[in-house]
Motif scaffolding. Structure first.
Motif, mmCIF file in Angstrom:
data_model
loop_
_atom_site.group_PDB
_atom_site.id
_atom_site.type_symbol
_atom_site.label_atom_id
_atom_site.label_comp_id
_atom_site.label_asym_id
_atom_site.label_seq_id
_atom_site.Cartn_x
_atom_site.Cartn_y
_atom_site.Cartn_z
ATOM 1 N N ALA A 102 0.830 -1.204 0.000
ATOM 2 C CA ALA A 102 0.000 0.000 0.000
ATOM 3 C C ALA A 102 0.865 1.255 0.000
ATOM 4 C CB ALA A 102 -0.934 -0.002 1.210
ATOM 5 N N LEU A 103 1.971 1.217 0.735
ATOM 6 C CA LEU A 103 2.874 2.365 0.788
ATOM 7 C C LEU A 103 3.477 2.657 -0.585
ATOM 8 C CD1 LEU A 103 3.935 4.272 3.047
ATOM 9 C CD2 LEU A 103 6.002 2.890 3.044
ATOM 10 N N MET A 104 3.828 1.614 -1.329
ATOM 11 C CA MET A 104 4.385 1.813 -2.674
ATOM 12 C C MET A 104 3.337 2.408 -3.613
ATOM 13 S SD MET A 104 6.959 -1.409 -3.296
ATOM 14 C CE MET A 104 5.820 -2.677 -2.817
ATOM 15 N N VAL A 105 2.098 1.917 -3.517
ATOM 16 C CA VAL A 105 1.017 2.459 -4.351
ATOM 17 C C VAL A 105 0.768 3.923 -3.996
ATOM 18 C CG1 VAL A 105 -1.462 2.304 -4.827
ATOM 19 C CG2 VAL A 105 -0.072 0.232 -4.772
ATOM 20 N N LEU A 106 0.790 4.244 -2.707
ATOM 21 C CA LEU A 106 0.564 5.621 -2.273
ATOM 22 C C LEU A 106 1.690 6.543 -2.715
ATOM 23 C CD1 LEU A 106 -0.897 4.964 1.277
ATOM 24 C CD2 LEU A 106 -2.093 5.984 -0.669
ATOM 25 N N LEU A 107 2.902 6.016 -2.805
ATOM 26 C CA LEU A 107 4.027 6.817 -3.290
ATOM 27 C C LEU A 107 3.800 7.232 -4.743
ATOM 28 C CD1 LEU A 107 6.751 7.987 -2.480
ATOM 29 C CD2 LEU A 107 7.809 5.875 -3.257
ATOM 30 N N LEU A 159 -2.735 9.621 3.853
ATOM 31 C CA LEU A 159 -2.772 8.152 3.841
ATOM 32 C C LEU A 159 -1.361 7.579 3.901
ATOM 33 C CD1 LEU A 159 -5.579 7.482 1.202
ATOM 34 C CD2 LEU A 159 -5.686 7.016 3.655
ATOM 35 N N PHE A 160 -0.422 8.233 3.227
ATOM 36 C CA PHE A 160 0.978 7.798 3.238
ATOM 37 C C PHE A 160 1.534 7.858 4.664
ATOM 38 C CE2 PHE A 160 5.536 8.363 2.797
ATOM 39 C CZ PHE A 160 5.872 7.418 1.844
ATOM 40 N N VAL A 161 1.312 8.978 5.346
ATOM 41 C CA VAL A 161 1.821 9.147 6.712
ATOM 42 C C VAL A 161 1.164 8.139 7.658
ATOM 43 C CG1 VAL A 161 1.960 10.761 8.654
ATOM 44 C CG2 VAL A 161 2.399 11.573 6.342
ATOM 45 N N VAL A 162 -0.136 7.933 7.503
ATOM 46 C CA VAL A 162 -0.847 6.962 8.350
ATOM 47 C C VAL A 162 -0.330 5.549 8.081
ATOM 48 C CG1 VAL A 162 -3.101 5.867 8.707
ATOM 49 C CG2 VAL A 162 -2.904 8.355 8.713
#
Length: 195
Positions: A102-107, A159-162
């Motif tokens: 999810a973090l990669m997608v949000l990046l 969302l990235f920070v969370v």
């Protein structure tokens, strides 16, 4: 790791609490705008041009303000059959892998949000939303689309920070289950005390 997690959790708690308040304001304004349009269209028989776009604008910011809290509390739709079938450690490892994905997608989404907000499309004016400063003796102007696209950028950034916080929480739970993690403010909202 707790040295990073505690201030991050504290910041998220306060920023998301403010976001939920702003989201409630956006929802109330959206309802007022829609009811204004319904009244003008069906009672006065004179549909206004701006309420549809204003309601969309408010809805985008409503989602941007509320989605990070839902992410933090696990409020998104999820298929959790497999993690629930696994024992504690494999379940946490799977959760950690999914959060990293999810973090990669949000990046990538952050890059798109930035490009939309500050790029070519953000320079255009809204078709119907304008600030009527003529009422106060000034000169009115149309609202730039970047303020609409900014909702995407803000939402994805939060969302990235969370997600970073959730990764740290999961990792701490994995390596040190007895460690007391910072509160997520969920109980306060459920009880009506946090906001």
């Amino acid at each position: 790791m707790m040295v990073v997690l505690r201030p991050l959790a504290w910041m998220n708690t306060h920023v998301l609490r403010l976001g939920r308040r702003l989201g409630a304001v956006a929802l109330a304004l959206m309802v007022i705008v829609i009811l204004t349009q319904v009244f003008c269209r069906y009672v006065l028989n004179n549909a206004l041009a701006w309420p549809d776009e204003a309601a969309r604008f408010l809805m985008l910011w409503l989602v941007a303000f509320m989605a990070p809290s839902a992410m933090r509390w696990g409020g998104f739709v999820a298929i959790d059959t497999l993690p629930n079938m696994l024992s504690r450690v494999p379940g946490l490892v799977l959760h950690l892998v999914l959060l990293c994905c999810a973090l990669m997608v949000l990046l990538i989404a952050l890059q798109h949000g930035y490009a939309h907000t500050f790029g070519f499309g953000g320079r255009f004016d809204s078709s119907s939303l304008r600030v009527p400063l003529e009422w106060f003796g000034g000169e009115g102007f149309k609202i730039k689309l970047r303020y609409m696209y900014g909702a995407l950028l803000f939402c994805v950034a939060m969302l990235f920070v969370v997600t970073v916080e959730l990764i740290l929480r999961t990792f701490m739970t994995l390596i040190s289950p007895a460690t007391e993690l910072p509160d997520t403010d969920e109980f306060a909202v459920a009880m009506g005390a946090g906001d």
